[in-house]
Design a protein around this motif. Structure first.
Motif, mmCIF file in Angstrom:
data_model
loop_
_atom_site.group_PDB
_atom_site.id
_atom_site.type_symbol
_atom_site.label_atom_id
_atom_site.label_comp_id
_atom_site.label_asym_id
_atom_site.label_seq_id
_atom_site.Cartn_x
_atom_site.Cartn_y
_atom_site.Cartn_z
ATOM 1 N N PRO A 41 11.424 -8.068 -0.993
ATOM 2 C CA PRO A 41 11.622 -9.252 -0.146
ATOM 3 C C PRO A 41 12.429 -8.867 1.094
ATOM 4 O O PRO A 41 13.346 -8.049 1.019
ATOM 5 C CB PRO A 41 12.422 -10.200 -1.055
ATOM 6 N N ASN A 58 3.229 -8.514 5.920
ATOM 7 C CA ASN A 58 4.415 -9.250 5.516
ATOM 8 C C ASN A 58 5.126 -9.889 6.702
ATOM 9 O O ASN A 58 5.746 -10.945 6.573
ATOM 10 C CB ASN A 58 5.368 -8.308 4.768
ATOM 11 N N ASP A 115 2.943 -12.973 7.295
ATOM 12 C CA ASP A 115 2.995 -13.873 6.141
ATOM 13 C C ASP A 115 3.940 -13.280 5.100
ATOM 14 O O ASP A 115 3.560 -12.354 4.366
ATOM 15 C CB ASP A 115 1.593 -14.054 5.551
ATOM 16 N N ASN A 156 4.715 -14.085 2.299
ATOM 17 C CA ASN A 156 4.223 -14.178 0.921
ATOM 18 C C ASN A 156 3.337 -12.998 0.547
ATOM 19 O O ASN A 156 3.054 -12.794 -0.635
ATOM 20 C CB ASN A 156 3.452 -15.481 0.722
ATOM 21 N N ARG A 202 3.036 -9.276 0.036
ATOM 22 C CA ARG A 202 3.903 -8.107 -0.149
ATOM 23 C C ARG A 202 3.198 -6.928 -0.793
ATOM 24 O O ARG A 202 3.801 -5.861 -0.967
ATOM 25 C CB ARG A 202 5.115 -8.499 -0.996
ATOM 26 N N ALA A 212 -0.199 -11.169 -2.859
ATOM 27 C CA ALA A 212 1.214 -11.519 -2.924
ATOM 28 C C ALA A 212 2.015 -10.401 -3.578
ATOM 29 O O ALA A 212 3.178 -10.172 -3.243
ATOM 30 C CB ALA A 212 1.397 -12.820 -3.695
#
Length: 307
Positions: A171, A215, A218, A220, A222, A289
């Motif tokens: 993240p 990433n 977006d 989300n 990953r 994702a």
């Protein structure tokens, strides 16, 4: 799961090896076996075994440049009287801390506890860190995704000559070191998929640049993997409602180029491809994702293509 503390490895592997190395060097510098025993806190009989080479030891420490330099420094200091036991202990403790940080102790620890692999012994060096949990989760997901990829029927036909890879970003990833992938890429050999190593962060620039570009547009997204471009696969994506996005193969900055294409497109496509260029194999990226979702998407497309 085997629960092994790094201190155990120091006692079982590091300390006997360093004692043997010190005993040999102190003997070479003219100390008697009893004098050596007094310095090392062992018996004269133990020193006799060390000096005769009967004590064994671990070559990972015996041949490690930093260990050799530290042992030589301690031997010179003890033999010359410039160093006492306190100084020698301080040198060894500093060496141990260094060897726990991606050194031989870290290597031994990963062998004893495979759950640590790919974490660079961050648990030992940094202690309890919430970021480590995220790193572990990403590494575990990539490991599972790679194994799933290897089990897809007929997958070998979609592996480029230069190999493929599957990656996943942490993240809030910033650069390639925040993306885990398989070191050395994944290859097809005699119809089998070969995964050469467990995933590591910073292991793949190729898939990392694609993941980072996606990433950025977006958060989300990953995960990603690359395969050889195949018209049937692209058609299967279209039939599944995943219109593939074509991009140029010949570009200097892949991340910047993909970022521009994704932004112009308005979103990150789940399938993006190029047709190759001089010295560049045609490549298709599958996004998800997570790394596992990207692999699952590929498996679904290949299954529908086979029907």
């Amino acid at each position: 799961m085997s629960l092994v503390l790094p201190n155990e490895l120091v006692v079982d592997h590091f300390l006997p090896t360093v004692r043997a190395m010190l005993a040999t060097r102190l003997s070479d510098r003219g100390l008697t076996q009893q004098e050596i025993a007094d310095e090392l806190g062992v018996t004269q009989a133990a020193v006799s075994k060390y000096v005769s080479g009967e004590s064994g030891g671990d070559d990972r420490f015996r041949d490690h440049p930093e260990t050799v330099a530290t042992v030589d420094r301690i031997a010179d200091g003890l033999a010359g009287g410039e160093m006492d036991s306190y100084d020698a202990l301080a040198e060894l403790l500093s060496l141990i801390r260094s060897l726990e940080d991606r050194g031989p102790i870290c290597e031994l620890h990963e062998e004893e506890m495979p759950e640590l692999r790919g974490l660079g012994c961050d648990l030992c060096v940094r202690g309890l860190d919430p970021d480590v949990r995220a790193e572990r989760d990403v590494l575990a997901t990539v490991r599972t995704a790679a194994r799933t990829l290897a089990s897809i029927p007929g997958m070998a036909a979609y592996i480029p000559n230069v190999g493929t890879n599957v990656g996943m970003a942490l993240p809030d990833a910033h650069d390639e070191t925040d993306v885990a992938a398989i070191p050395g890429r994944i290859y097809a050999m005699s119809g089998r998929i070969e995964i050469p190593a467990n995933p590591e962060f910073g292991a793949s620039k190729h898939v990392a640049t694609a993941v980072l570009a996606a990433n950025t547009v977006d958060p989300n997204i990953r995960g990603a993997l690359n395969v050889a471009t195949d018209d049937d696969l692209l058609e299967a994506a279209r039939e599944a409602g995943l219109e593939p996005l074509e991009f140029d193969a010949d570009y200097e900055d892949r991340r910047a180029h993909l970022l521009e294409r994704f932004r112009d497109h308005g979103h990150v496509p789940r399938v993006a491809y190029h047709r190759g260029a001089f010295g560049i194999e045609p490549t298709t990226f599958i996004f998800g994702a997570t790394a596992r979702e990207a692999v699952d998407r590929l498996e679904t497309l290949l299954a529908s293509d086979a029907e």
